[in-house]
Design a protein around this motif. Sequence first.
Motif, short mmCIF file in Angstrom:
data_model
loop_
_atom_site.label_atom_id
_atom_site.label_comp_id
_atom_site.label_asym_id
_atom_site.label_seq_id
_atom_site.Cartn_x
_atom_site.Cartn_y
_atom_site.Cartn_z
N VAL A 274 0.86 -1.19 0.00
CA VAL A 274 0.00 0.00 0.00
C VAL A 274 0.89 1.24 0.00
N TYR A 275 0.64 2.11 -0.95
CA TYR A 275 1.32 3.39 -1.04
C TYR A 275 0.31 4.47 -0.66
N VAL A 276 0.72 5.38 0.19
CA VAL A 276 -0.17 6.45 0.62
C VAL A 276 0.50 7.77 0.26
N ALA A 277 -0.24 8.64 -0.43
CA ALA A 277 0.29 9.94 -0.82
C ALA A 277 -0.66 11.03 -0.32
N ARG A 278 -0.06 12.07 0.23
CA ARG A 278 -0.85 13.26 0.56
C ARG A 278 -0.92 14.13 -0.69
#
Length: 190
Positions: free
Chosen positions: A7-11
């Motif tokens: 899982v990649y999380v980007a703001r």
Amino acid sequence: MYHFMEVYVARHTKVVVEKGICYGQTNVALRETFLEEINQFKHRIPTHLDIVFSSPLQRCVQVAQTFSEEIITDKRLLEMDFGDWEMKAWSDIPLDEIQPWYDDFVFTKTPNGENFELLFLRLKSFLDELRTKDYQKVLIVTHAGIIRAIWAYLLETPLQNAFKIPIGFEEVFHFNLGKTPQEDIIIQKK
């Protein structure tokens, strides 16, 4: 057999809002330079993704659309609802109104808004459901409050510690979501 999804999380990138303004669930615009800003971190996210999730707010949807034509918006990924404080300068909120929230943002709701516990519970619902899926690589484009809640979820830390974690615009972090919380592993924070 050990199974996990990456899982990649980007703001989202920087917004067209003056510093010091509260803008949780208000739909505010990204800066005109947002595509250039995305190019600064795009290389940290795989080009092949099984699915891209986004907060329904335009500032996240626009970023998510640069990674995939098909995105799924989910209200559980919305930033905190600051209610009556939305689009007010933090310094203009009367101290007697804001101090109880400062003292206990986890359980004290903003006027006509929510508290951090409610944000965390909707994020937890999202991740608990995601954990049951068979995706290999996932991108989530969201907000600083949700990202802090993800850290609290993964580390199983008290919610009052969530704001000790600085979350910048365009920040990306990567973790493996296992079938159980014991299998979760934080890979990197960039």
